[in-house]
Design a protein around this motif. Structure first.
Motif, PDB file in Angstrom:
ATOM      1  N   UNK A  99       1.656  17.778  -0.376  1.00 53.90           N
ATOM      2  CA  UNK A  99       2.452  18.845   0.244  1.00 53.90           C
ATOM      3  C   UNK A  99       3.901  18.412   0.493  1.00 53.90           C
ATOM      4  N   UNK A 100       4.127  17.120   0.773  1.00 54.42           N
ATOM      5  CA  UNK A 100       5.512  16.647   0.945  1.00 54.42           C
ATOM      6  C   UNK A 100       6.112  16.223  -0.398  1.00 54.42           C
ATOM      7  N   UNK A 101       5.253  16.090  -1.389  1.00 57.47           N
ATOM      8  CA  UNK A 101       5.657  15.553  -2.694  1.00 57.47           C
ATOM      9  C   UNK A 101       6.407  14.231  -2.530  1.00 57.47           C
ATOM     10  N   UNK A 102       5.820  13.367  -1.691  1.00 59.90           N
ATOM     11  CA  UNK A 102       6.488  12.099  -1.381  1.00 59.90           C
ATOM     12  C   UNK A 102       5.509  10.936  -1.392  1.00 59.90           C
ATOM     13  N   UNK A 103       6.016   9.782  -1.777  1.00 61.63           N
ATOM     14  CA  UNK A 103       5.228   8.560  -1.747  1.00 61.63           C
ATOM     15  C   UNK A 103       5.752   7.718  -0.599  1.00 61.63           C
ATOM     16  N   UNK A 104       4.859   7.210   0.261  1.00 58.52           N
ATOM     17  CA  UNK A 104       5.330   6.357   1.356  1.00 58.52           C
ATOM     18  C   UNK A 104       4.535   5.060   1.406  1.00 58.52           C
ATOM     19  N   UNK A 105       5.192   4.022   1.888  1.00 60.02           N
ATOM     20  CA  UNK A 105       4.526   2.725   2.059  1.00 60.02           C
ATOM     21  C   UNK A 105       3.891   2.718   3.447  1.00 60.02           C
ATOM     22  N   UNK A 106       2.601   2.385   3.494  1.00 55.30           N
ATOM     23  CA  UNK A 106       1.865   2.480   4.754  1.00 55.30           C
ATOM     24  C   UNK A 106       1.036   1.218   4.999  1.00 55.30           C
ATOM     25  N   UNK A 107       0.405   1.154   6.180  1.00 55.46           N
ATOM     26  CA  UNK A 107      -0.488   0.028   6.496  1.00 55.46           C
ATOM     27  C   UNK A 107      -1.835   0.255   5.821  1.00 55.46           C
ATOM     28  N   UNK A 108      -2.548  -0.850   5.557  1.00 53.43           N
ATOM     29  CA  UNK A 108      -3.804  -0.778   4.798  1.00 53.43           C
ATOM     30  C   UNK A 108      -4.881   0.036   5.520  1.00 53.43           C
ATOM     31  N   UNK A 109      -4.787   0.119   6.845  1.00 50.67           N
ATOM     32  CA  UNK A 109      -5.829   0.870   7.555  1.00 50.67           C
ATOM     33  C   UNK A 109      -5.331   2.201   8.121  1.00 50.67           C
ATOM     34  N   UNK A 110      -4.131   2.634   7.675  1.00 49.93           N
ATOM     35  CA  UNK A 110      -3.597   3.948   8.085  1.00 49.93           C
ATOM     36  C   UNK A 110      -2.970   4.588   6.855  1.00 49.93           C
ATOM     37  N   UNK A 111      -3.837   5.219   6.055  1.00 50.38           N
ATOM     38  CA  UNK A 111      -3.354   5.762   4.789  1.00 50.38           C
ATOM     39  C   UNK A 111      -2.854   7.196   4.993  1.00 50.38           C
ATOM     40  N   UNK A 112      -2.005   7.361   5.983  1.00 49.35           N
ATOM     41  CA  UNK A 112      -1.498   8.690   6.326  1.00 49.35           C
ATOM     42  C   UNK A 112      -0.109   8.864   5.730  1.00 49.35           C
ATOM     43  N   UNK A 113       0.217  10.115   5.390  1.00 51.29           N
ATOM     44  CA  UNK A 113       1.546  10.389   4.842  1.00 51.29           C
ATOM     45  C   UNK A 113       2.611   9.983   5.853  1.00 51.29           C
ATOM     46  N   UNK A 114       3.570   9.209   5.421  1.00 53.50           N
ATOM     47  CA  UNK A 114       4.640   8.736   6.298  1.00 53.50           C
ATOM     48  C   UNK A 114       5.555   9.862   6.766  1.00 53.50           C
ATOM     49  N   UNK A 115       5.519  10.999   6.083  1.00 59.56           N
ATOM     50  CA  UNK A 115       6.359  12.140   6.447  1.00 59.56           C
ATOM     51  C   UNK A 115       5.657  13.066   7.431  1.00 59.56           C
ATOM     52  N   UNK A 116       4.500  13.589   7.003  1.00 58.45           N
ATOM     53  CA  UNK A 116       3.845  14.635   7.815  1.00 58.45           C
ATOM     54  C   UNK A 116       2.600  14.143   8.549  1.00 58.45           C
ATOM     55  N   UNK A 117       2.120  12.941   8.226  1.00 51.93           N
ATOM     56  CA  UNK A 117       0.991  12.373   8.973  1.00 51.93           C
ATOM     57  C   UNK A 117      -0.383  12.819   8.511  1.00 51.93           C
ATOM     58  N   UNK A 118      -0.456  13.624   7.460  1.00 50.60           N
ATOM     59  CA  UNK A 118      -1.785  14.063   7.023  1.00 50.60           C
ATOM     60  C   UNK A 118      -2.576  12.903   6.432  1.00 50.60           C
ATOM     61  N   UNK A 119      -3.929  12.997   6.545  1.00 54.51           N
ATOM     62  CA  UNK A 119      -4.772  11.956   5.929  1.00 54.51           C
ATOM     63  C   UNK A 119      -5.132  12.325   4.505  1.00 54.51           C
ATOM     64  N   UNK A 120      -4.800  13.544   4.116  1.00 53.73           N
ATOM     65  CA  UNK A 120      -5.190  13.960   2.765  1.00 53.73           C
ATOM     66  C   UNK A 120      -4.174  13.471   1.743  1.00 53.73           C
ATOM     67  N   UNK A 121      -4.192  12.166   1.547  1.00 57.22           N
ATOM     68  CA  UNK A 121      -3.229  11.541   0.652  1.00 57.22           C
ATOM     69  C   UNK A 121      -3.970  10.914  -0.527  1.00 57.22           C
ATOM     70  N   UNK A 122      -3.185  10.476  -1.480  1.00 61.23           N
ATOM     71  CA  UNK A 122      -3.781   9.824  -2.652  1.00 61.23           C
ATOM     72  C   UNK A 122      -3.206   8.415  -2.721  1.00 61.23           C
ATOM     73  N   UNK A 123      -4.073   7.433  -2.871  1.00 58.57           N
ATOM     74  CA  UNK A 123      -3.596   6.052  -2.936  1.00 58.57           C
ATOM     75  C   UNK A 123      -2.885   5.823  -4.262  1.00 58.57           C
ATOM     76  N   UNK A 124      -1.647   5.331  -4.184  1.00 57.90           N
ATOM     77  CA  UNK A 124      -0.873   5.099  -5.412  1.00 57.90           C
ATOM     78  C   UNK A 124      -0.651   3.613  -5.690  1.00 57.90           C
ATOM     79  N   UNK A 173       0.852  -1.190   0.000  1.00 59.14           N
ATOM     80  CA  UNK A 173       0.000   0.000   0.000  1.00 59.14           C
ATOM     81  C   UNK A 173       0.891   1.245   0.000  1.00 59.14           C
ATOM     82  N   UNK A 174       0.678   2.101  -0.984  1.00 56.32           N
ATOM     83  CA  UNK A 174       1.489   3.318  -1.112  1.00 56.32           C
ATOM     84  C   UNK A 174       0.586   4.523  -1.215  1.00 56.32           C
ATOM     85  N   UNK A 175       0.935   5.567  -0.483  1.00 50.98           N
ATOM     86  CA  UNK A 175       0.168   6.814  -0.620  1.00 50.98           C
ATOM     87  C   UNK A 175       1.093   7.953  -1.017  1.00 50.98           C
TER      88      UNK A 175
END
Lengths: 118, 291
Positions: free
Chosen positions: A75-100, A69-71
């Protein structure tokens, strides 16, 4: 639970591809499955032989590539690998991410055998 | 839409079709066919057919999903009562493993309802809904509710051709359901927290927590508190319905439709069939050449 229905749809697709290519046998099937697809790879593997029985794909080898799972955070212009039930940016923690990635349920490839004199 | 231009090639899968990609080398004497198609593409094709059918008849179609017993039928009954004197006409498709009970509850209010008894199937699919459609008079329907089989897992994977997904979470189930069932709750275009009249006697359900767990799935879906029993939140729910109908109508005027915000791979990945003979040529795929 619904993995058998999905396997039956898979077999129908594979049968169609095999017939389009005049194959006599399907030897390998490659899938990509993500944690957010709602499909469990090991259940799919269990259901597969039942769906494949007495079809052109009987005894074919099912290989499942599990995607992660990648989001993407704008704002960070970054893609992070996350858990399926926490689609938060791995850098800043925002929930306003896009599933990639991670919601895939894709038939990637099939390997077919033609008549030996082809 | 674009079977040939390669726009379905994403950064995630393009390695598969690169000349030196890990699957580009095929075994001797065998054909490898790159498919890149959703496993549910047949269901998705039927779903699109259903959606076209709804659009031609100006019907807004809504898929209701939740655990068994979280109040889907009660919500429909309250909605029917609240819309009794309005111009809007409702029809319902009910999905359950067995019985006509839910359809009978709906019919008792004078609303047409078709029951699909799925037997042992844990979800509705686009084919079952299509069969039910032929028993309904869509010309005289404004909103079609499809009450899916009570199940927080399987129904989320199947497009039925509906325009919106609504997921119900009842207060007796626990506020961490979105965290436990991310696939289902991520699919929601609207989350309704039902049985809110019980909040005063429950000390372990926080609507704020439920909402936070939904946001953690990167979902911006609205969340309403609702009680079919007390009528709390019904007005807000009807406003949402009305604005959804208007939105759908204006999309139709522009020859467009509405899809649930989370789409299946079948919609995102158009069909592309790549045919390579084993042990033979390598070739690049010059999709989207830029000069």
């Amino acid at each position: 639970m619904h993995e058998l229905s999905i396997c039956q749809e898979l077999i129908e697709q594979v049968e169609q591809i095999a017939s389009e290519h005049n194959a006599v046998k399907v030897t390998d099937i490659y899938l990509t499955i993500g944690p957010l697809s709602g499909v469990e790879p090991h259940l799919l593997k269990q259901a597969f032989p039942m769906a494949a029985a007495e079809t052109i794909a009987e005894n074919s080898k099912l290989t499942i590539d599990k995607s992660s799972v990648k989001v993407y955070c704008e704002s960070c212009n970054k893609e992070t690998v996350v858990a399926a039930n926490k689609l938060l940016c791995g850098e800043c923690g925002t929930w306003q991410t896009e599933l990639r990635g991670g919601d895939e349920m894709i038939l990637q490839r099939v390997v077919l055998e033609n008549r030996s004199n082809d | 839409m674009c079977d040939t231009c390669g726009c379905n090639i994403t950064s995630g899968n393009e390695y598969l079709i690169q000349p030196d990609g890990k699957l580009a080398l095929t075994e001797d004497g065998k054909q490898a066919v790159t498919v890149l198609k959703s496993l549910l593409s047949e269901n998705d094709r039927q779903a699109q057919h259903n959606r076209d059918h709804f659009d031609r008849h100006n019907v807004l179609s809504i898929n209701l999903m939740s655990s068994p017993g979280s109040g889907k039928t009660a919500l429909l009954e309250a909605t029917i009562k609240a819309l009794k004197d309005s111009e809007l006409s409702i029809a319902v498709i009910e999905g359950d493993l067995e019985t006509e009970n839910d359809a009978e509850r709906i019919r008792a209010h004078g609303v047409p309802a078709i029951q699909i008894a799925t037997g042992s199937a844990c979800h509705l699919d686009a084919h079952m809904v299509h069969d039910a459609l032929h028993q309904l008079d869509l010309d005289n329907t404004d909103i079609l509710f499809i009450e899916n089989v009570g199940n927080l897992v399987c129904p989320a994977s199947f497009d039925l051709g509906h325009h919106h997904n609504i997921t119900l979470l009842s207060t007796t189930e626990g506020d961490d359901k979105p965290e436990k069932y991310p696939v289902m709750f991520r699919a929601a275009d609207l989350m309704l927290i039902t049985k809110c009249d019980l909040l005063q006697v429950l000390d372990d359900f926080s609507t704020e927590k439920a909402k936070r767990h939904l946001r953690e799935l990167a979902s911006s879906a609205p969340v309403f508190n609702l009680s079919a029993k007390s009528g709390e939140g019904i007005e807000q729910w009807l406003e949402w319905l009305n604005s959804s109908i208007q939105n759908h109508q204006s999309q139709l005027k522009n020859h467009k439709s509405i899809h649930p915000s989370i789409q299946s791979d079948g919609v995102k990945f158009h069909q592309v069939t790549e045919h390579t003979h084993g042990h033979s040529h390598t070739h690049s795929h010059p999709h989207h050449e830029h000069n």
